[in-house]
Design an enzyme around this catalytic site. Structure first.
Site, PDB file in Angstrom:
ATOM      1  N   GLN B 130      15.844  12.288   5.369  1.00  0.00           N
ATOM      2  CA  GLN B 130      16.565  13.645   5.350  1.00  0.00           C
ATOM      3  C   GLN B 130      15.376  14.488   4.891  1.00  0.00           C
ATOM      4  O   GLN B 130      15.162  14.840   3.733  1.00  0.00           O
ATOM      5  CB  GLN B 130      17.882  13.892   4.779  1.00  0.00           C
ATOM      6  CG  GLN B 130      18.379  15.043   4.880  1.00  0.00           C
ATOM      7  CD  GLN B 130      19.561  15.261   3.949  1.00  0.00           C
ATOM      8  OE1 GLN B 130      20.371  14.337   3.672  1.00  0.00           O
ATOM      9  NE2 GLN B 130      19.686  16.342   3.527  1.00  0.00           N
ATOM     10  N   SER B 133      14.775  19.573   1.910  1.00  0.00           N
ATOM     11  CA  SER B 133      14.050  20.456   1.013  1.00  0.00           C
ATOM     12  C   SER B 133      12.721  20.828   0.814  1.00  0.00           C
ATOM     13  O   SER B 133      11.822  19.776   1.527  1.00  0.00           O
ATOM     14  CB  SER B 133      14.356  19.967  -0.561  1.00  0.00           C
ATOM     15  OG  SER B 133      15.903  19.823  -0.765  1.00  0.00           O
ATOM     16  N   GLU B 248      27.130  14.755   3.393  1.00  0.00           N
ATOM     17  CA  GLU B 248      26.478  14.151   2.172  1.00  0.00           C
ATOM     18  C   GLU B 248      27.384  14.382   0.882  1.00  0.00           C
ATOM     19  O   GLU B 248      27.579  13.429   0.131  1.00  0.00           O
ATOM     20  CB  GLU B 248      25.350  14.783   1.996  1.00  0.00           C
ATOM     21  CG  GLU B 248      24.633  14.520   0.649  1.00  0.00           C
ATOM     22  CD  GLU B 248      23.057  15.214   0.612  1.00  0.00           C
ATOM     23  OE1 GLU B 248      22.918  16.247   1.315  1.00  0.00           O
ATOM     24  OE2 GLU B 248      22.345  14.749  -0.153  1.00  0.00           O
ATOM     25  N   GLU B 376      25.669  23.778  -9.559  1.00  0.00           N
ATOM     26  CA  GLU B 376      25.806  25.419  -9.420  1.00  0.00           C
ATOM     27  C   GLU B 376      26.000  25.877  -7.926  1.00  0.00           C
ATOM     28  O   GLU B 376      26.802  26.639  -7.634  1.00  0.00           O
ATOM     29  CB  GLU B 376      24.512  26.094 -10.015  1.00  0.00           C
ATOM     30  CG  GLU B 376      24.500  26.131 -11.324  1.00  0.00           C
ATOM     31  CD  GLU B 376      24.133  24.727 -12.054  1.00  0.00           C
ATOM     32  OE1 GLU B 376      23.560  23.899 -11.232  1.00  0.00           O
ATOM     33  OE2 GLU B 376      24.459  24.552 -12.923  1.00  0.00           O
TER      34      GLU B 376
END
Lengths: 344, 407
Positions: B130, B133, B248, B376
């Site tokens: 994938q 990022s 995911e 977060e």
């Protein structure tokens, strides 16, 4: 697998929610701190509506429902800090199993029974003692029922009806009652955790409401991650607590061999979840949360007391660990034909 | 409420259990997901394991029959998963494909793409990665800068990806790239399938703190992708990416599955170590064990509730993000306690008896807490989309810096 409540149970919980919002609430909890009295809705109303006799068989005048239904009602009772505790009612129903006459007296509200923790000659602070007419106690291996003298202590949470009990008259209602006593306590732990679930759920809701509307430095405080993330963690914990409470309540009727582990897990998880949620609420509210007028401290009081009733967190965490180890050891020895016991 | 198998499920369970006994020696085993012995590289063995399981109908049970799946229910897959777990069968090597890329291709790909890709993905004939990022955009994924420009021969890709798990073994990847630098940042992205063997793709494995090389840097230097390999509409890649991200979060912890070392392995470990501890140490350890197990049970039964709602046709909503948060916390606590139970040897990466699981897991969980949405980010999603708390205005930026100005 189907791990959800059904439509009928959802409606039932909804009905209980309406009832407790009308008949109980933090206002009573606050008043009881200043003046003695019965918690709301009180033992007689709970009996009249059949809430306290939910797990008593129909043949003894009860509703004959499963513990899961009791837990669903208890959750709604907990939201409003209602009393006496349905945990006591569920515990009594187990302790008097098979005793139709006495259970009928309970179902029909003629007697109000509390369970004494500690010695019948001079107990530890015991739940719902203040509004009880009779008491159940374990004396050695014998289960006693009798009348008693109750002296209240100065309560942190006045809705729990805590008192020191000394039995003044008693009769043995069951011999070799240890196993039943333990099981009754586990069932009570599940229901107490269900009340904690409802209370904690309400507490998180109050925190969210406030964080949405209260502004500081020109933004709602709920926009700040330091505030938002605390509330999220509490919400996640409450949701997880609900899973444990449902599992434990289901196990009581459908997988009794899982009840001891599940009950301890729910009780221990509730102790931290409810307490943390209350501390978050007070903190998020700021100065308002520290006032006598705000409801926050009434929930906080309940959390501080409930975490210690029916065994503290340490006791239940140890129970979960030891039962898991002994289950694993049994599984292994079953396969190898040897028996191995972990000394503790 | 009912945890028992239906007669069909019980038959399935028996059949799976028997199959796993019969084929035990052919399958790779392990004590937990994302847990490999330091220095081992058993990709081929794990691929074989996934292929054996697929051929037996145990992988892709819920996927459409047209593309090699079993057309079955989530309930059946849950039964199979429990049996795989019970038999300590290693998790599928193609987990990125199964958990994220496959659902994205199924949801947004063309018929031709589904026909070509899905069966081979399920069987681990092709591994998938994938490509999301980037060095400059992790949590703020939509700020990514890898660009795709349309030419006559297809889309030309220029940019760099990072933290790309399995890229060095993957034949294909799903790639999110910027196709419209003028648009608001979420609106100018497009998703593609990229052939990792195309000219211009360079993969460089990165060594992680746990010693493994499971993720990579991927450089894309004028890589050409045919327009038929686009997933979804041009500039609609963010919506496509959300399918991937939700899948995911469901795949990683959402269904009540465990990350890191399994809790039953911790219980067995504790049972053997406790008798060797001093009395005071033993009492503290028992309480600590109880705490880990209660957290683990809470996560497991919450996963069961989510599974039930998915079985009824509900889609995993943003609340599935909670599952990953808690699974990571349990994995962390499990590793920590497991390691401490080794006593004096807890300072070593491998005990004298050769137990490396806890040290490896304690060095791996920090990565799981970051992958697939840092803790977060998940808390922001829950706070804003489930609890209705206001967004943090500082995070609402109008547009990304154009790539030309950024280097």
């Amino acid at each position: 697998m189907n791990f959800d409540i059904d439509e009928e149970q959802r409606n039932f919980a909804e009905h209980a929610r309406d009832f407790f919002s009308e008949q109980a609430g933090p206002g009573t909890a606050r008043r009881l701190l200043d003046e003695a009295g019965d918690p709301a809705p009180g033992p007689r109303v709970l009996a009249e509506l059949g809430f306290s006799s939910l797990t008593i068989p129909e043949i003894a005048g009860g509703v004959g429902a499963e513990l899961l239904n009791m837990a669903l009602v208890a959750e709604q009772a907990g939201r409003q800090l209602a009393g006496p505790s349905l945990a006591t009612a569920a515990r009594v129903a187990v302790l008097l199993e098979g005793d139709e006459g006495r259970l009928r007296d309970v179902s029909e509200g003629r007697t109000v029974i509390a369970v004494v923790d500690g010695s019948p000659a001079g107990s530890s602070p015991s739940m719902d003692a203040l509004s009880a007419t009779h008491f159940l106690a374990l004396d050695g291996e014998d289960l006693l029922l009798g009348e008693g003298r109750v002296s209240p202590g100065e309560p942190i949470d006045a809705t729990r009806g805590l008192g020191f009990v000394e039995l003044t008259s008693s009769e043995v209602v069951c011999r070799d009652a240890r196993e039943r006593w333990e099981r009754a306590r586990q069932v009570a732990c599940v229901v107490l955790a269900a009340e904690g679930l409802g209370a904690a759920d309400r507490v998180v809701e109050l925190g969210i409401e406030h964080a949405r509307s209260r502004e500081t430095f020109g933004r709602p405080i709920g926009a700040y991650q330091a505030v938002k993330h605390r509330l999220v963690d509490d919400w996640v914990a409450v949701n997880q607590l609900r899973s444990l409470v449902w599992w434990a309540a289901w196990a009581a009727d459908h997988a009794p061999e899982q009840l001891p582990l599940a009950a301890s897990a729910a009780k221990a998880y509730c102790a931290t979840t409810f307490e943390t949620a209350c501390e978050t609420l007070i903190h998020v509210l700021g100065g308002i949360g520290f006032t006598w007028e705000h409801d926050a401290h009434l929930y906080w009081r309940r959390a501080k007391v409930d975490r210690l009733l029916l065994g503290d967190e340490s006791e239940h965490l140890a129970a979960v660990a030891l039962q898991s180890i002994s289950a694993a050891t049994r599984a292994v020895s079953g396969e190898t034909g040897t028996t191995e016991v972990v000394p503790v | 409420m009912d945890f028992d198998d239906t007669p069909d499920q019980a038959r399935l369970r028996d059949a799976v259990r028997q199959f796993l006994v019969d084929h035990d020696s052919e399958l790779a085993h392990g004590d937990g997901a994302y847990l490999e012995e330091p220095g081992t590289d058993r990709v081929e063995g794990l691929r074989r394991t996934q292929a054996i399981l697929f051929d037996a109908g145990l992988i892709g049970l819920t996927w459409p029959k047209d593309y090699g799946g079993g057309g079955g229910t989530n309930a059946q897959q849950a039964v199979v998963n429990e049996e795989l777990h019970r038999a300590r069968v290693a998790g599928p090597i193609g987990h990125v494909g199964l958990g994220m890329c496959g659902p994205t291709v199924l949801g947004h790909g063309s018929e031709d793409q589904k026909q070509r890709y899905i069966r081979r993905l399920l069987r681990a004939d092709d591994l998938w990665c994938q490509l999301f990022s980037e060095p400059g955009s992790g949590s703020d994924l939509a700020a990514l800068r890898t660009k795709a420009v349309r030419h006559d021969d297809g889309w030309h890709i220029q940019g760099q990806k990072v933290w790309t798990t399995l890229a060095q073994h993957s034949r294909y990847g799903i790639l999110l790239a910027r196709t419209n630098p003028e648009a608001q940042k979420h609106r100018g992205l497009t998703m593609f399938v990229v052939d990792m063997e195309s000219p211009g793709v360079t993969v460089r494995p990165l060594r992680q703190m746990n010693g493994h090389q499971s993720f990579n840097e991927v450089f894309l230097d004028d890589v050409v992708i045919d327009d038929s390999e686009r997933l979804g509409d041009v500039d609609d890649g963010w919506r496509v990416a959300l399918t991937t991200l939700m899948s995911e979060r469901m795949a990683v912890g959402g269904g009540g599955g465990e990350l890191g070392v399994r809790s039953d392995a911790l219980v067995a470990h504790a049972a053997s170590r406790l008798p060797q501890l001093s009395d005071d140490r033993r009492r503290l350890t028992i309480e600590a064990l109880g705490r880990v197990l209660v957290e683990s049970l809470a996560a497991r039964y919450t996963g069961y509730r989510l599974q039930t709602s998915v079985e009824r046709g509900g889609r995993p909503g943003p609340e599935a993000s909670a599952g990953k948060l808690t699974a990571v916390r349990v994995a962390h606590a499990t590793a920590d306690l497991g390691q401490r139970l080794l006593g004096d040897e807890a300072v070593l990466a491998r005990s004298v008896e050769g137990d490396w699981r806890w040290a490896t897991s304690q060095a791996s969980t920090p990565g799981i807490a970051l992958a697939g949405g840092a803790d977060e980010i998940l808390r922001n999603i829950l706070g804003e989309r489930v609890l209705g708390l206001p967004p943090d205005s500082a995070r609402v930026a109008p547009r990304p810096t154009p790539p030309s100005e950024s280097r």
